[in-house]
Write a protein that holds these residues in place. Structure first.
Motif, PDB file in Angstrom:
ATOM      1  N   GLY A 137      22.470 -15.099 -48.509  1.00 36.00           N
ATOM      2  CA  GLY A 137      21.360 -15.580 -47.710  1.00 36.00           C
ATOM      3  C   GLY A 137      21.411 -15.048 -46.294  1.00 36.00           C
ATOM      4  N   SER A 138      20.728 -15.717 -45.392  1.00 32.87           N
ATOM      5  CA  SER A 138      20.622 -15.243 -44.020  1.00 32.87           C
ATOM      6  C   SER A 138      21.903 -15.531 -43.241  1.00 32.87           C
ATOM      7  N   ASP A 139      21.948 -14.980 -42.048  1.00 37.77           N
ATOM      8  CA  ASP A 139      23.091 -15.192 -41.162  1.00 37.77           C
ATOM      9  C   ASP A 139      23.233 -16.671 -40.786  1.00 37.77           C
ATOM     10  N   TYR A 140      22.101 -17.382 -40.779  1.00 39.89           N
ATOM     11  CA  TYR A 140      22.128 -18.784 -40.359  1.00 39.89           C
ATOM     12  C   TYR A 140      22.838 -19.682 -41.385  1.00 39.89           C
ATOM     13  N   ALA A 141      22.999 -19.206 -42.606  1.00 37.09           N
ATOM     14  CA  ALA A 141      23.656 -20.009 -43.642  1.00 37.09           C
ATOM     15  C   ALA A 141      25.067 -20.405 -43.239  1.00 37.09           C
ATOM     16  N   SER A 142      25.723 -19.576 -42.433  1.00 37.86           N
ATOM     17  CA  SER A 142      27.104 -19.865 -42.021  1.00 37.86           C
ATOM     18  C   SER A 142      27.183 -20.460 -40.622  1.00 37.86           C
TER      19      SER A 142
ATOM     20  N   THR B 103      22.491 -14.958 -32.423  1.00 36.35           N
ATOM     21  CA  THR B 103      21.282 -15.140 -33.241  1.00 36.35           C
ATOM     22  C   THR B 103      21.233 -16.551 -33.831  1.00 36.35           C
ATOM     23  N   GLN B 104      22.382 -17.070 -34.252  1.00 38.20           N
ATOM     24  CA  GLN B 104      22.417 -18.425 -34.783  1.00 38.20           C
ATOM     25  C   GLN B 104      22.055 -19.444 -33.696  1.00 38.20           C
TER      26      GLN B 104
ATOM     27  N   ALA C 184      18.280 -19.449 -32.984  1.00 43.49           N
ATOM     28  CA  ALA C 184      17.524 -20.145 -34.030  1.00 43.49           C
ATOM     29  C   ALA C 184      17.732 -21.662 -33.931  1.00 43.49           C
TER      30      ALA C 184
END
Length: 591
Positions: free
Chosen positions: A434-439, A450-451, A454
């Motif tokens: 998935g996206s970088d935000y998943a972690s 980036t996290q 967001a």
């Protein structure tokens, strides 16, 4: 195999007997032991405030096992009954040696002042008042009772009000723990202890103003009851620490004597064969009396942190209650469907919690209003952050002058412990899709750029939604709400000036407000509608626990390796919210 199955069946039966049979037996025995007794003809009610006091009766049926508690709501409703009970001839109040939550002291003080108007004697007895917490509010409560007695040689140390906060940033830096949080906005100080080494200017400003408001309320009210000017009373108190004999000379108390003398005086006033009855025992004898049919005001209690769902994941032996959004919504809906209910008083005591749970409850309040049943919120010691989110949708809000409210803001984030674990040879690794935000809310490292961007956008949206709800509910321009929000905690007195609260007063003032808003001229009784679990439901939740919270807590506790960390970790894991969720919660002032 047969023997194995028989053994397992026996083990299971024994476990069920322990988990269900033993608690059930304890409940039955407790019920039998607490069977109401008739009120003696000449009764002196005794109110001992030295025990633990909650705002509302515990909803958890097991919470008070081994540690009895008394609630403010139980005290004031019982004293209201005692006012007109001809069997009650007097009241003895035992003061705690430390401070009480200011709004609790306000609520009980109001009840004492009202009780005194009956002409029945009241003695407030103290064995000393020491500088631990909000002692000025405790002294104010004593003054409200009329006669204040102190034991010879005891000390009156009510010289001011101080709030002390723990800042852990340097501690976290030392052990490689990263507190990674976003706050909206500068006054949202609930997590400042993890992020800073000292007060920020906003944190200091808000705390100082809050303490001045609470202190001023205590001084002004006590001065009125002692028939002194606020300046004179303040100077006398601040000249301490004082021995009881000095306090008598300064007209801060009325008599220096022992408890048995106070009891004798009250007994003599009550008449021959006077009996002292604990307020809890007296309450069991009288509070169930009264009409059970006819038009009513529903009284609904809500105390604790605000969480989503029912109480299916709660610890049945937890010592603190929580506000479960499903349960409270259901109770509000029950009140709406009850044809006898003409209005609702919602008693809120909460530092906040989940934003989505708060919104669920606010919508249920809107539903009650749409059904023609006004909802008046009576604020206890706290109705801040998520607690205010709930209250903002009410028909009217009534708060004590020292209630902590507002805190219109939001925070969220995590603790990253990867570096700390690595120092002990423990490495965290991940695999994902998935996206970088998943972690984003993994335990290993802080948020990436980036996290964070967001996450910050999401926090801004929640904050804007909170602002909008307050603007809509309080009929205030959005710009006005934005100016007084920013996560700042206000006292009830300050909030009244800002338009966040409609009226200064206690529970019965909220009841009067609800009567006025109801479209009926009929006499309205109080109908208590309780959102609580049965003992068996509590037992069924015994093994519920959040895996995410347990994982974070265990990792951090392993790093610290010190039992003193328990108090710190308790606040870190205050709710069952999942990683990455937002919290609308405020910092609490210790009593």
């Amino acid at each position: 195999m047969k023997q194995f199955l028989l053994t397992m069946a026996g083990v299971f039966a024994g476990l069920m007997l322990f988990l269900v049979g033993v608690p059930f037996l304890l409940i039955v025995l407790a019920a039998g032991a607490s069977r109401p007794e008739p009120v003696p003809a000449r009764t002196v009610v005794e109110l001992d405030l030295r025990q633990e006091i909650t705002d509302q009766d515990r909803a958890n049926p097991f919470a008070s096992f081994g540690q009895p508690t008394l609630s403010v709501m139980r005290i004031i409703t019982t004293l209201r009954k005692a006012e007109t009970d001809d069997h009650v001839r007097g009241l003895l109040v035992r003061l705690p040696e430390s401070g009480m939550a200011p709004a609790m002291a306000d609520e009980i003080s109001d009840a004492l002042r009202r009780f005194r108007k009956t002409g029945k004697p009241v003695i407030v007895f103290s064995q000393g008042l020491y500088p631990s917490g909000a002692t000025p509010s405790t002294y104010m409560l004593a003054a409200a009772g009329g006669q204040v007695w102190m034991q010879p040689g005891s000390s009156l140390q009510s010289t001011g009000l101080v709030s002390e906060d723990i800042f852990l940033k340097r501690f976290f830096d030392r052990y490689g723990i990263q507190a990674d949080f976003e706050q909206r906005k500068e006054f949202k100080n609930a997590v400042n202890g993890y992020l800073q080494s000292d007060y920020t200017p906003a944190h200091r400003e808000a705390t100082q103003a809050m303490l001045e408001s609470i202190y001023g309320t205590a001084i002004n009210r006590a001065a009125a009851d002692r028939r002194q000017t606020p300046a004179t009373l303040k100077a006398s108190l601040e000249s301490g620490p004082l021995m009881a004999e000095d306090a008598l000379r300064l007209n801060l108390i009325d008599r220096v004597d022992y408890l048995d003398s106070a009891r004798k005086q009250l007994a003599d006033r009550a008449g021959k064969d006077a009996v002292f009855r604990d307020i809890g025992a007296y309450a069991r004898s009288v509070l169930d009396l009264g009409p059970s049919m006819g038009p009513a005001i529903a009284v609904i209690a809500a105390e604790g942190g605000i969480v989503t769902g029912g109480d299916g994941g709660a610890n049945p032996f937890a010592t603190e209650d929580a506000i479960y959004s499903d349960l409270l919504e259901e109770t509000l809906n029950d009140a709406v469907e009850d044809k006898d209910v003409k209005a609702i008083v919602l008693r809120v005591n909460s530092p906040g919690g989940s934003d989505t749970a708060s919104e669920q409850i606010r919508r249920a309040i809107e539903g009650a209003k749409s059904a023609g049943k006004p909802v008046v919120v009576s604020m206890g010691p706290y109705a801040a952050s998520g607690g205010y989110w709930i209250a903002s949708g009410a028909s009217a809000i009534v708060a004590q002058p020292t209630t902590l409210t507002g805190s219109i803001g939001v925070f969220g984030g995590k603790f990253a412990v990867g570096e700390a674990l690595a120092r002990f040879g423990v490495d965290l690794r991940q695999v994902g899709v998935g996206s970088d935000y998943a972690s984003a809310f993994s335990l290993g490292s802080g948020l990436s750029d980036t996290q964070r961007a967001a996450f910050a956008r999401w926090m801004d949206q929640i904050y804007a939604r909170f602002i909008g709800r307050v603007s809509e509910g309080r009929r205030l321009p959005v710009e006005r709400v934005e100016a007084i929000a920013k996560g700042r905690v206000w006292t009830g007195a300050q909030a009244r000036e800002l338009g966040l609260v409609d009226q200064i007063g206690g529970f019965y003032d909220a009841v009067d407000r609800a009567k006025a808003l109801s479209a009926t001229n009929q006499e309205l009784r109080l109908k208590w509608m309780v959102s609580e679990s049965t003992p068996f439901e509590a037992i069924s939740r015994m093994f519920g626990i959040s895996a995410t919270s347990a994982r974070s807590l265990a990792a951090t506790a392993w790093i610290l390796g010190d039992p003193r960390a328990e108090a710190i970790l308790d606040e870190m894991a205050w709710s069952r919210r999942p990683a990455g969720s937002a919290a609308v919660r405020t910092q609490q002032l210790a009593p």
